[in-house]
Design a protein around this motif. Sequence first.
Motif, short mmCIF file in Angstrom:
data_model
loop_
_atom_site.label_atom_id
_atom_site.label_comp_id
_atom_site.label_asym_id
_atom_site.label_seq_id
_atom_site.Cartn_x
_atom_site.Cartn_y
_atom_site.Cartn_z
N ARG A 89 0.84 -1.20 0.00
CA ARG A 89 0.00 0.00 0.00
C ARG A 89 0.88 1.26 0.00
NH1 ARG A 89 -2.10 1.03 4.36
NH2 ARG A 89 -1.06 -0.54 5.66
N TRP A 90 0.44 2.25 -0.75
CA TRP A 90 1.12 3.55 -0.79
C TRP A 90 0.29 4.55 0.00
CZ3 TRP A 90 5.82 4.74 -2.86
CH2 TRP A 90 6.42 3.78 -3.70
N GLU A 91 0.99 5.43 0.70
CA GLU A 91 0.29 6.48 1.44
C GLU A 91 1.21 7.68 1.58
OE1 GLU A 91 1.16 5.04 6.01
OE2 GLU A 91 -0.51 4.08 4.93
N ARG A 92 0.57 8.81 1.83
CA ARG A 92 1.33 10.04 2.06
C ARG A 92 1.71 10.13 3.55
NH1 ARG A 92 1.24 14.39 -1.51
NH2 ARG A 92 0.14 14.02 -3.47
#
Length: 983
Positions: free
Chosen positions: A195-198
């Motif tokens: 998962r990608w997140e800021r």
Amino acid sequence: MAFATPSPGTSSALGPPPLRDYVVDAWTTRNGLPHNSLRDIAQTPEGHLWFATWEGAVRYNGIDFTVIGRGTTPALRDNGIGALYVDPAGRLWLSDSRGNLGRLQPDGQWRFWERTADWPQALIHDMAMDDRGRLWLLFENHGMGRLDRDDRFEYFPPPAGIPLPASFPRIAIDAEERIWVGTMDGLVIRQPDGRWERAPARWKLPPGLAWPYRAADGSMWLVAGDGVYRLLGKDVALVKQVPGLGHFTAMLRDRNGDLWLGTENHGLVRIGSHGVERLPAGDVLPNGRIASLLEDAEGNIWIGANGGLFRLRETLFSAITRRDGVSGEYVRAILEDRDGDLWIGGGGGLDRMGADGRIHHVDIVHAESGSDAPSVLSIAQGADGDLWVGTYADGVYRMRDGRLQRRYAQDEGVPSGHVRAIAVDDAGGVWAGTRRGVVKLDTDVAHAPTAAGLPQGLITSLASIDGALWIGSVEGAHVLRGDKVERIDLSASGARSVFGFRSVHGDVWIATDRGLYRYRDGRLARVGLEQGLPVDAVFQFVPDRVGNVWVTSNRGVLRIRKDALDTAADGSATPLPSERYTEADGLPSAQANGSSSPSAILRRDGSVWIATAAGVASVDPVRLQRYVDRRPPPTVIERVALDGRDVPFDSRASLPGGKRIGVSYVGLSYVMSDRIRYRTRLIGLDHDWVERDRQRTVEYMGLPPGDYVLQVAAAHPGGPWTTDTATWSFTIKPMWWQRTDTRAAAALLLLLVLWALYRYLVHRYRTKNVRLARLVNERTRDLQAQAERLLAADRERAQLLERVRRQAVAYERQAREDALTGLPNRRRFDEILKRDMAVAQRAGHPLCLALIDLDHFKRINDTHSHAVGDAVLREAALVFAAGSRAADLLARLGGEEFALLLPDTSLEEAIAICERMQHAFEAHASWAGVDGLRVTFSVGIAQCRFDDTPARLLERADAAMYRAKNQGRNIICVDANPPEARL
């Protein structure tokens, strides 16, 4: 914002020095780089440094740059290098602008991975490896890729809402295998599940550029806006905010825990024990981006910028120069007063540095000289706390609390000219060394001591030691004890000028233009070039509190162990070990100053301070261990050549015999690489190590067949040798004539040939023996007759040569010597006059000419005969010669006229010399054996001007002589020469 700047000379002995005390070295395309933009820097385990440029990868060994690109062997696939990375196993990876990925193999070759269909053909501008050995690649304007250990590649395109196409070339992988990626639109994180997140909003990172950094200790850091943050668990803490410098583009946390930040167009920032320090762009660093920072294995900081490669390294010495407030960089004298303030004197006047490190100029005002800043040559503090300041041309000043109390000049008894030394004796008396000897300064006036034997020339040093005044001058060393003067004879080894004295445990050490002398119990011992001192003239001798002696010179500052110096003075045959420091070690100038005092001191805090030609240098001997205790440089073999052709050396080599083998090696250190010492040992040939000094190559020719192992070790000056030596094993194969079977057949054939030759020679000897004996007898008789003729001819030639030699000597003497008096004649005088005038006018030394004419000499000839006149001339020449000095030239110009040329002599001194000669004439009892005959002379004296020619000087002296005759004879007349025109 105002950045904290540490005070000069306040660096900690244990931690790193202030940023201002680092030396900055720079390299560009002028120094061997193929391109001035450096995108990345890496260091491989053996010690080589690697640089990524747009014209290839560059390997550096501290001496040479080696460029590796498409046209080299081995070759790269593209010259535009994007990133360098050394993985946990110590392997070097590189990427290029076309998306190629390569790794350096143990054999020196490069392995490149073939791109798959989904592998972007784009610049890989950063990479990192996780704990499972998977290499993650960040593609410019694309997503990320992963190269697994089994060489499988997987590409991850940018997910929606994640600004990977705007990535900044910085990624980091933390201990939880989260991948942190910097972008122009904030920080993004890839979780282990994909998962990608800021970055969380609660971190309150400023918008825009943000990127991660993982330090060598595993700590995670974030750079965003003008702040530096540290990751603590699931949150971040602001460590430091540095506004006003734009974007930060590179970061480094060094071994001391200090943070280094590179910027865009604003240079370099360090945050640490000295606060926030800045190395701005424009002075040393160029404008533009700092793209990479690296701390090497020795603690040097490397900076890759758009304008070249830069290195910051610690130095032993700190410098205080004009930039710190010193009035003039040419410093002559330094003194620590009883309050701990440092006084600095030099060409710019007098300065005072307080405990806070701030430097204040001290004005010395006086109406006579018209100068607000007299050049200071010497400083001393009296028993009452007053400061005594000696100057170049303005006498001596007495200062109290920074204010002028009194000036001592010619009217007060201080001779004009230099005051290079001031000393305060045990009774509080103040002594000054002038260009005409020493004087003692009382409340209002100066008095010259009356003791016989004191030097009367330029005084260069003074010291009060055990109740005696030690005096150094251009005439050597003297000691004044009460009204007795002892001369210390230094002439046996050629010493002339004395620059300093230092009392150490009852010994007095003397610094001279021929090395050091130790005065112990009335005996002298010298330590000079012959004993291993690397320079001839030394100025000051300062022992510190940890067993070192610091010796200043025109060619750097020497550090010598005190016990080694005593051993050398005691007569040890072992060369004196010493270490010489120059600008490369932080000195503002390698030229320390002498003939002024004190020009080097030991302060109360144990630091040593030195006056140089470009400022003041200081060194804390406690920091010496941090500076000199460096690990030995790791040594590598870089090249092996066989008759000039490179051969592989990564494994055992088998080489043909009879060839020239050349081996190049290097010690991988980046701190004064040119000072590294080497030694080699070829096992199989050498029984012991062979010292190579700084030589980085060794050659062997004609090695016999066998197995060999070459070992190479390196060491820093004064440091230990590497124990993990560089080695190369090889075998020399025998040539055909070196094989055993070939040698046996050759030996048998040789025996047969020798037997046949022996039989032939015996037969030939017997047949020719009788004829040879007859010929020998005939030739012997002929040779005996020829020898007798040659001996006779040789005797005649020797006699002729002796007559010619005697005639040549007589002609030479007649050409330059007056036959009657034996003095130089007019021809010789004209030659010396022309030479001495040129020397005096060029050096600005005084020179006088006296023309002498015997009074009523014609009357002597007429009254007593010409024989009496000739005898008078001879006796007059002897009296003149007795009254002149060794350096003077006395000549007879003709008749009763003589000339006396006086170099380095003022007009007043010339008059005094001529007056002594007149007294000598008056005291001469009998001239030519004629009772009652009185002989006098008239003198005309002229002093050389800047614009004089020999003819003009003679003309003016001649005119003065005729005035003497016209005024009654037996008179000394001086040419009317205005003082400002004299030399």
